[in-house]
Structures are given as structure tokens and as C-alpha cells.
Design a protein around this motif. Structure first.
Motif, PDB file in Angstrom:
ATOM      1  N   GLN A 155     -10.152   7.523  -4.683  1.00  0.00           N
ATOM      2  CA  GLN A 155     -10.664   6.466  -5.548  1.00  0.00           C
ATOM      3  C   GLN A 155     -10.382   6.807  -7.007  1.00  0.00           C
ATOM      4  OE1 GLN A 155     -14.599   4.954  -5.320  1.00  0.00           O
ATOM      5  NE2 GLN A 155     -14.307   4.019  -3.316  1.00  0.00           N
ATOM      6  N   PRO A 156      -9.939   5.836  -7.803  1.00  0.00           N
ATOM      7  CA  PRO A 156      -9.697   6.095  -9.223  1.00  0.00           C
ATOM      8  C   PRO A 156     -10.985   6.407  -9.992  1.00  0.00           C
ATOM      9  CG  PRO A 156      -8.601   4.077  -8.505  1.00  0.00           C
ATOM     10  CD  PRO A 156      -9.550   4.481  -7.409  1.00  0.00           C
ATOM     11  N   LEU A 190       0.794   8.062  -6.174  1.00  0.00           N
ATOM     12  CA  LEU A 190      -0.141   9.181  -6.282  1.00  0.00           C
ATOM     13  C   LEU A 190       0.485  10.467  -5.747  1.00  0.00           C
ATOM     14  CD1 LEU A 190      -3.087   9.703  -7.214  1.00  0.00           C
ATOM     15  CD2 LEU A 190      -3.742   9.534  -4.815  1.00  0.00           C
ATOM     16  N   GLU A 191       1.230  10.365  -4.660  1.00  0.00           N
ATOM     17  CA  GLU A 191       1.841  11.548  -4.055  1.00  0.00           C
ATOM     18  C   GLU A 191       2.846  12.215  -4.994  1.00  0.00           C
ATOM     19  OE1 GLU A 191       1.591  10.545   0.743  1.00  0.00           O
ATOM     20  OE2 GLU A 191       3.426  10.088  -0.366  1.00  0.00           O
ATOM     21  N   GLN A 192       3.432  11.446  -5.883  1.00  0.00           N
ATOM     22  CA  GLN A 192       4.416  12.000  -6.807  1.00  0.00           C
ATOM     23  C   GLN A 192       3.770  12.590  -8.061  1.00  0.00           C
ATOM     24  OE1 GLN A 192       7.821   9.522  -7.588  1.00  0.00           O
ATOM     25  NE2 GLN A 192       8.290   9.254  -5.423  1.00  0.00           N
ATOM     26  N   GLY A 193       2.447  12.649  -8.068  1.00  0.00           N
ATOM     27  CA  GLY A 193       1.760  13.328  -9.155  1.00  0.00           C
ATOM     28  C   GLY A 193       1.361  12.467 -10.328  1.00  0.00           C
ATOM     29  N   HIS A 194       1.497  11.167 -10.181  1.00  0.00           N
ATOM     30  CA  HIS A 194       1.082  10.268 -11.249  1.00  0.00           C
ATOM     31  C   HIS A 194      -0.412   9.961 -11.125  1.00  0.00           C
ATOM     32  CE1 HIS A 194       5.301   9.788 -12.135  1.00  0.00           C
ATOM     33  NE2 HIS A 194       5.534   9.441 -10.872  1.00  0.00           N
ATOM     34  N   ALA A 195      -1.021   9.574 -12.224  1.00  0.00           N
ATOM     35  CA  ALA A 195      -2.429   9.176 -12.195  1.00  0.00           C
ATOM     36  C   ALA A 195      -2.516   7.689 -11.858  1.00  0.00           C
ATOM     37  CB  ALA A 195      -3.088   9.451 -13.540  1.00  0.00           C
ATOM     38  N   VAL A 196      -3.578   7.335 -11.139  1.00  0.00           N
ATOM     39  CA  VAL A 196      -3.760   5.952 -10.704  1.00  0.00           C
ATOM     40  C   VAL A 196      -5.113   5.442 -11.174  1.00  0.00           C
ATOM     41  CG1 VAL A 196      -4.103   4.503  -8.669  1.00  0.00           C
ATOM     42  CG2 VAL A 196      -2.229   6.139  -8.711  1.00  0.00           C
ATOM     43  N   GLY A 197      -5.112   4.226 -11.707  1.00  0.00           N
ATOM     44  CA  GLY A 197      -6.345   3.606 -12.162  1.00  0.00           C
ATOM     45  C   GLY A 197      -6.513   2.214 -11.580  1.00  0.00           C
ATOM     46  N   ASN A 198      -7.680   1.647 -11.810  1.00  0.00           N
ATOM     47  CA  ASN A 198      -8.096   0.343 -11.306  1.00  0.00           C
ATOM     48  C   ASN A 198      -7.796  -0.718 -12.373  1.00  0.00           C
ATOM     49  OD1 ASN A 198      -9.818  -1.955 -10.760  1.00  0.00           O
ATOM     50  ND2 ASN A 198     -11.166  -0.661  -9.534  1.00  0.00           N
ATOM     51  N   HIS A 199      -7.118  -1.798 -11.979  1.00  0.00           N
ATOM     52  CA  HIS A 199      -6.810  -2.885 -12.920  1.00  0.00           C
ATOM     53  C   HIS A 199      -7.352  -4.218 -12.408  1.00  0.00           C
ATOM     54  CE1 HIS A 199      -4.906  -4.384 -16.458  1.00  0.00           C
ATOM     55  NE2 HIS A 199      -3.927  -5.038 -15.841  1.00  0.00           N
ATOM     56  N   LEU A 244      -9.628  -0.655  -1.907  1.00  0.00           N
ATOM     57  CA  LEU A 244      -8.246  -0.856  -1.474  1.00  0.00           C
ATOM     58  C   LEU A 244      -7.358   0.312  -1.893  1.00  0.00           C
ATOM     59  CD1 LEU A 244      -7.922  -4.652  -2.288  1.00  0.00           C
ATOM     60  CD2 LEU A 244      -7.768  -3.625  -0.014  1.00  0.00           C
ATOM     61  N   ILE A 245      -7.573   0.822  -3.097  1.00  0.00           N
ATOM     62  CA  ILE A 245      -6.778   1.962  -3.549  1.00  0.00           C
ATOM     63  C   ILE A 245      -7.100   3.200  -2.716  1.00  0.00           C
ATOM     64  CG2 ILE A 245      -6.370   3.547  -5.472  1.00  0.00           C
ATOM     65  CD1 ILE A 245      -6.679   1.154  -7.360  1.00  0.00           C
ATOM     66  N   GLU A 246      -8.380   3.377  -2.391  1.00  0.00           N
ATOM     67  CA  GLU A 246      -8.760   4.518  -1.555  1.00  0.00           C
ATOM     68  C   GLU A 246      -8.140   4.401  -0.163  1.00  0.00           C
ATOM     69  OE1 GLU A 246     -12.651   7.205  -0.433  1.00  0.00           O
ATOM     70  OE2 GLU A 246     -12.933   5.059  -0.748  1.00  0.00           O
ATOM     71  N   PRO A 275       0.802  -1.227   0.000  1.00  0.00           N
ATOM     72  CA  PRO A 275       0.000   0.000   0.000  1.00  0.00           C
ATOM     73  C   PRO A 275       0.831   1.271   0.000  1.00  0.00           C
ATOM     74  CG  PRO A 275      -0.042  -1.047   2.173  1.00  0.00           C
ATOM     75  CD  PRO A 275       0.599  -2.026   1.237  1.00  0.00           C
ATOM     76  N   SER A 276       2.009   1.240   0.637  1.00  0.00           N
ATOM     77  CA  SER A 276       2.833   2.452   0.711  1.00  0.00           C
ATOM     78  C   SER A 276       3.344   2.863  -0.663  1.00  0.00           C
ATOM     79  CB  SER A 276       4.011   2.239   1.665  1.00  0.00           C
ATOM     80  OG  SER A 276       4.868   1.212   1.205  1.00  0.00           O
ATOM     81  N   ILE A 277       3.593   1.898  -1.531  1.00  0.00           N
ATOM     82  CA  ILE A 277       4.067   2.220  -2.883  1.00  0.00           C
ATOM     83  C   ILE A 277       2.930   2.810  -3.705  1.00  0.00           C
ATOM     84  CG2 ILE A 277       5.074   1.302  -5.009  1.00  0.00           C
ATOM     85  CD1 ILE A 277       6.487  -0.791  -3.329  1.00  0.00           C
ATOM     86  N   ALA A 278       1.714   2.292  -3.509  1.00  0.00           N
ATOM     87  CA  ALA A 278       0.554   2.879  -4.182  1.00  0.00           C
ATOM     88  C   ALA A 278       0.383   4.338  -3.759  1.00  0.00           C
ATOM     89  CB  ALA A 278      -0.699   2.072  -3.853  1.00  0.00           C
ATOM     90  N   LYS A 279       0.539   4.584  -2.470  1.00  0.00           N
ATOM     91  CA  LYS A 279       0.420   5.952  -1.951  1.00  0.00           C
ATOM     92  C   LYS A 279       1.502   6.848  -2.528  1.00  0.00           C
ATOM     93  CE  LYS A 279       0.226   8.576   2.373  1.00  0.00           C
ATOM     94  NZ  LYS A 279       0.352   8.501   3.859  1.00  0.00           N
TER      95      LYS A 279
END
Length: 222
Positions: free
Chosen positions: A118-119, A76-85, A110-112, A69-73
Motif C-alpha cells: 500500500q502506498p 514497484l519491482e523495478q525500485g520506483h516509488a508508487v503513490g495514490n492518485h 487496488l494498488i496493494e 495491474p501487471s505494469i503497476a507491479k
């Protein structure tokens, strides 16, 4: 007064300039997208993107977000877009409606939990989709993001070949599919990005590429 003036000048020299919005109507834009993460190689890729000043789009698997989860966070924190796969990467058209919804909704939650957001986008595993899948994505308030070119990096597994594939597939307003879970892809990115910059490309997220006209739930792009 002199000291204050010197201090102000020093701060001006060391401050980071504010990012400007990329106008894809005026410059040659390209969206790099990475599926199946987060994985062990994702932090290295994020370092490369940060060093090069590049923004990308990551389509995350629910079970991988559970593990990292920390890598997912961080993504997003680095300004990239995140989507659901999806949660487990199934071929969605083979599933029942409730199974598809469970794959999407569980991953949204889980992403939220990991990122606080949420994506608005999802990418169907293998690109397998149909009108029923798109309708269920609409119920989950998700748009569907496909691609203009895929590197087949999972098959190539060679940094030089992956770089060559990206350069071949690159086009204005293109969306290139890769995987941050393929070590050779992570290895290929520094040189690939530098070469694409020489060719005049500006790297943007998928939402930026849509120029404010999406993503809209229930709509399929690219």
C-alpha cells in the motif's frame, strides 16, 4: 584450484555492483514524478529509466491499475516509488468526505492487490486540495505530495518542448510533475535524463528526497 580462481574472477567481472544510497545532503538530487498511469507508454518509460539507472515516483490512478495491474507491479519491482492518485481523478475539494475517502481507499486496495504494497503517499489531482482533504488523507494514512515545478506536458504534447520545460524547472531537491500517459513525455525522457546527468543531477524517489524525515501521514510536502 586454478579453475576455481578463474571462475571466481569471471563472476566478479560479470556481477552487478550493489546500489549505493544517494545522500541528497551531499549531491544535487532531483525527483521525477509521473501521474495518471499506468498507461500503454509506461513500459517504454520503465525501460528508459532502467537503462539510465534512474529511480522515479509514479502516482497511480485506481481505475488504471484495475486495467493494467501487471505494469503497476513492474513499476514497484523495478525500485520506483508508487503513490495514490485517486481512483477516477476528481477535484477532491468538490467532493463529500465519504466520496474522498472512497477515492483514496479504493485506490489503496487496488494498488496493494496489484503490487503487494500500500502506498504511503498521495497526490491530489490538479493539485486541488485544502485542509479537509489533507485531514482525510491522514485518516487514510497518506501523506500529500505536491511539486516544485510542472511541465504542463499534457498541454505541450511535444517532446522538445517537454524536454526544455524539465531543464528549465530542474533545481536541487526539486520535484517535477509529468505524466507517463503523454506519449511525448515518454519520448522526451532519454535525452532529458542524459542532459540532466551532464548538469550533475542524481535522480531519486520522493521518499529518498525526504531524507528519512517522511513521508508522514497527514503532512503535505513541496
Amino acid at each position: 584450484m586454478v579453475i576455481h580462481a578463474l571462475l571466481a574472477a569471471a563472476l566478479a567481472m560479470t556481477s552487478v555492483p550493489a546500489q549505493t544510497t544517494v545522500d541528497c545532503n551531499r549531491v544535487k538530487c532531483l525527483a521525477l514524478t509521473f501521474d495518471d498511469g499506468p498507461g500503454p507508454g509506461t513500459p517504454t518509460l520503465l525501460k528508459t529509466l532502467k537503462k539510465e539507472g534512474v529511480k522515479a515516483t509514479f502516482f497511480l490512478m485506481g481505475k488504471k491499475v484495475e486495467q493494467l495491474p501487471s505494469i503497476a507491479k513492474q513499476t514497484l519491482e523495478q525500485g520506483h516509488a508508487v503513490g495514490n492518485h485517486t481512483y477516477s481523478h476528481p477535484s477532491l475539494p468538490t467532493l463529500l468526505d465519504n466520496e474522498i475517502l472512497d477515492e483514496l481507499k479504493t485506490t489503496q486496495e487496488l494498488i496493494e492487490q496489484a503490487t503487494g504494497q500500500q502506498p504511503e503517499m498521495f497526490r491530489p489531482p490538479y493539485g486541488h486540495t485544502d485542509d479537509r482533504v489533507l485531514g482525510l488523507a491522514d485518516q487514510t494514512e497518506l501523506s500529500q505530495i505536491l511539486w516544485t515545478g510542472t511541465t504542463l506536458d499534457w498541454k505541450l504534447r511535444d517532446a522538445k518542448k517537454i524536454k526544455a520545460a524539465v531543464l528549465r524547472l530542474a533545481q536541487r531537491n526539486g520535484v517535477i510533475l509529468m505524466h507517463d500517459t503523454v506519449p511525448a513525455t515518454v519520448k522526451a525522457m532519454p535525452g532529458t535524463i542524459r542532459e540532466l546527468k551532464k548538469r550533475g543531477y542524481h535522480f531519486v524517489t520522493v521518499p529518498t528526497l525526504l531524507r528519512g524525515k517522511g513521508p508522514e501521514a497527514g503532512t503535505s510536502y513541496f
